[in-house]
Design a protein around this motif. Structure first.
Motif: not given
Length: 723
Positions: A480-487
């Protein structure tokens, strides 16, 4: 203390209207195991209270309280969302400050910090799954903060639903006195409604989403005996909380009025001696209105919770803050969030006093004044501006520059500090780097914002490799953290394989002398310390420091530097550079130079003493051990148990559920569990499920420890040699 409290009581007298408003406030949360129906129940509460005009469904990605893109895509709750709604009950209007919490164990911090500031909670259970592993975790968290509970058994329309069996499991597995306040009419596809045991009225629901989707009718004839039996148990349990009621009950059980029974149950609930249990099917719009009535009846208002314990920063003494708007302002920051439009939002639970937008408050941690630019009442991720907040309210504030989760904000002339929160250490980490050099600064800013929001997410740079390592509570958490970094932040990153957060410990004690001497012309550096270093006492984490120097051989002003040196050295152990979990250091003696000795000299001596002495104290590597629970059909038991044995798992229990499934409980090292969900699906043709929570740290077997140490660049041979 008592005298001070009496003064407070006399000083802050409220107008009856303000106390009546406070008596009608309910600060509640919804907590449960994953997929028990928390968010669906929240959506129904918002709909029936008139807060929303269309029911948002989780499976459609349209739930109001699951506003994050990641939540809508995955159908899970990741971050706790707050909202305020109003419910009419008994001729009064009640204000509900509602927090919907996640069920997945990776986001347990959201449950922890929400329960810290709530007055009551709805513990939601699946009528088929009943008491599941995360149910036990959140129940313990609620007990830790003394939060009264109502049990809501959801999904009564599903095959295998059994309300009374779930109530029995709440008693046996959670050790709670669960008392049914209603009985279901039918179950599974024939679930039609409930019987209110107090009023002896049957409530029949239809499945429409109309605001009034129920009618009152006669109790089905085949239920009359059960209703009387369970009502008798309910009344008897209620009478235990009121002596006058008990006498009345023994004289004539039927003489107790509904109001008396409700008042006694409320008393038992608030004192956490009983848990009223009701049932329904939130998805089918059945039982939610009765649940809301139960919240108003039994869960406490801020007035029922009473005074809040705080520490007076001026003299260090405890004071009790009354939950009244005229008392000095004091609130706890329980969450920091970043909003793309308004910036940093600080969620605050106000325990006493009154705060106007635009005024100043004191941060008791930093001892600095901060201006509250704006105040908001939250509705999921939407903000409604408000002019002020008072005792008992939950709000969000904007304008703070230096604020962290757990900080106390208070009036400048009454500086108090509330008990903060403790969060578990991360157990898994991955190395990350930006895909382009232009994203380097953006990555740093994004990671610091995310770490500010989430106390269980940490960021550190590996001194040896120069890598940025992010750590969290599990694989899903980091996904989720990695996904939030991207989005959210527009940062594309490369990531390494997940790494276990090992720790180090020493297993024996040693007495050691460290002399630090440096002469470079002019004033030099000198420090001499004799210390005993060994394992900390059981139950102690961090540095356990004891100063036993007599006669001023080490001046008092240098002792804190010795302690600081050991504390900083513990972040990098002597085996493989992992953090040392606990350590006991006794400063026995030493000497100093009147000119060359200073604080830095003693700090450096302590660091060197740590490096030299710990190598001789039989250091060991520790790994996180997870508490795993697998629910599987009988025919896959053999393969699953065999697989767990191959993963160094220790089977702790095997059990059966009412519907014939088997439950396997085991302690398994986290390092063996990467990708386990996929393996489990393969072994069981997709029919088994698992839940994993961190339990404790344990020593890594010697052969494996050697491999881990050598991969880290250290060697076992070097450990036996001095620098």
């Amino acid at each position: 203390m008592a005298a001070e409290q009496n003064t407070v009581d006399k000083q802050y007298v409220e107008a009856p209207g303000r106390l009546a408003r406070l008596a009608n406030v309910r600060n509640i949360g919804i907590m449960a195991h994953i997929d028990a129906g928390k968010t669906t129940t929240s959506e129904r509460i918002l709909y029936y209270t008139g807060k929303t005009h269309k029911i948002g469904e989780v499976h459609e990605g349209a739930a109001t309280m699951d506003w994050m893109v990641q939540e809508q895509e995955r159908g899970i709750t990741i971050t706790s969302a707050a909202t305020t709604a109003f419910w009419h009950y008994g001729g009064d209007t009640y204000q509900i400050n509602l927090i919907d919490t996640p069920g997945h164990v990776d986001f347990t911090v959201e449950v922890e910090r929400s329960l810290r500031v709530l007055d009551g909670t709805i513990a939601t259970f699946c009528a088929v799954g009943r008491v599941q592993p995360q149910s036990e975790t959140v129940w313990r968290q609620a007990d830790k903060y003394g939060v009264p509970k109502i049990a809501y058994v959801n999904k009564m329309d599903r095959v295998g639903a059994d309300f009374l069996a779930c109530v029995e499991e709440i008693k046996t597995k959670l050790g709670a006195t669960a008392v049914p306040i209603c009985l279901p009419i039918g179950a599974e596809e024939n679930f039609q409604g409930i019987v209110d045991l107090i009023s002896r009225k049957a409530i029949f629901y239809n499945s429409t989403d109309e605001l009034v989707n129920y009618g009152i009718g006669e109790i089905p004839a085949d239920m009359l005996d059960d209703v009387e039996e369970w009502r008798s148990r309910l009344v008897e349990k209620a009478a235990e909380f009121d002596d006058a009621l008990m006498e009345k009950y023994f004289a004539d059980p039927e003489s107790l009025t509904e109001e008396e029974i409700i008042a006694a149950l409320r008393k038992g609930t608030i004192s956490m001696q009983i848990v009223p249990a009701c049932c329904g099917s939130s998805f089918k719009n059945k039982g939610v209105q009765f649940l809301l009535d139960a919240v108003m009846r039994y869960l406490p208002s801020p007035l029922d919770i009473g005074d809040t314990k705080a520490t007076n920063m001026a003299n260090g003494q405890d004071v009790m803050l009354p939950p009244t708007p005229t008392a000095p302002f004091c609130g706890l920051v329980f969450k920091i969030a970043t909003d793309p439009y308004v910036g940093r939002l600080a969620y605050i639970r106000v325990y006493s006093g009154h705060l106007d937008a635009g005024s100043y408050v004191m941060n008791s941690r930093s001892d600095k004044k901060e201006r509250v630019a704006r105040l908001y009442q939250m509705h999921s991720n939407h903000q409604n501006p408000i002019e002020f907040v008072e005792a008992g309210d939950i709000c969000a504030a904007v304008g703070f520059k230096d604020l962290r989760t757990g900080d106390t904000v208070c009036a400048d002339n009454h500086r108090y500090s509330l008990e903060s929160m403790e969060f578990p250490d991360p157990v898994i980490g991955i190395a990350v780097e930006p895909k382009t050099q232009q994203d380097l600064d953006k990555l740093g800013v994004a990671l610091s914002k995310l770490a500010e929001e989430d106390p269980t997410f940490t960021v550190k740079s590996d001194a040896e490799t120069g890598q940025t390592v992010i750590s969290g509570m599990g694989e899903l958490h980091l996904d989720i953290i990695v996904d939030r970094l991207r989005r959210e932040f527009g940062v594309e990153i490369n990531q390494g394989a997940p790494q276990v957060n090992y720790k180090e410990a020493i297993t024996s004690s040693i007495q050691h002398r460290e002399v630090f001497k440096k002469q470079t012309g002019g004033r030099g550096k000198f420090a001499d310390i004799i210390v005993e270093i060994g394992p900390a006492d059981p139950g102690v984490s961090g540095l356990q420091f004891d100063n036993q120097v007599k006669g001023g051989n080490v001046p008092k002003e240098f002792v804190p530097s010795v302690q600081k040196g050991f504390e900083s050295a513990m972040t990098n152990g002597v085996l493989a550079g992992y953090e040392v979990q606990s350590l006991k250091v006794t400063l026995l003696d030493g000497s100093y130079h009147p000119v060359d000795s200073d604080q830095l000299s003693f700090e450096l001596a302590a660091r060197m003493a740590f490096r030299h002495a710990c190598r001789k104290c039989s250091p060991v590597l520790l790994e996180p051990i997870m508490d795993l629970e697998v629910v599987t059909p009988e025919e896959y038991m053999g393969e699953i148990v065999g697989d767990l044995n191959r993963r160094r798992g220790q089977i702790t229990a095997m059990d059966s559920t009412a519907n014939g499934a088997r439950i396997v409980k085991a302690f398994v090292p986290l390092s063996e569990q990467f990708g386990y969900v996929t393996v489990l699906r393969t072994l069981s043709s997709g029919r088994a499920t698992s839940t994993m929570t961190f339990d404790h740290y344990a020593e890594v077997p010697a052969a494996m420890a050697k491999d881990i140490v050598e991969k880290s660049g250290y060697s076992f041979k070097a450990l036996s040699e001095d620098e």
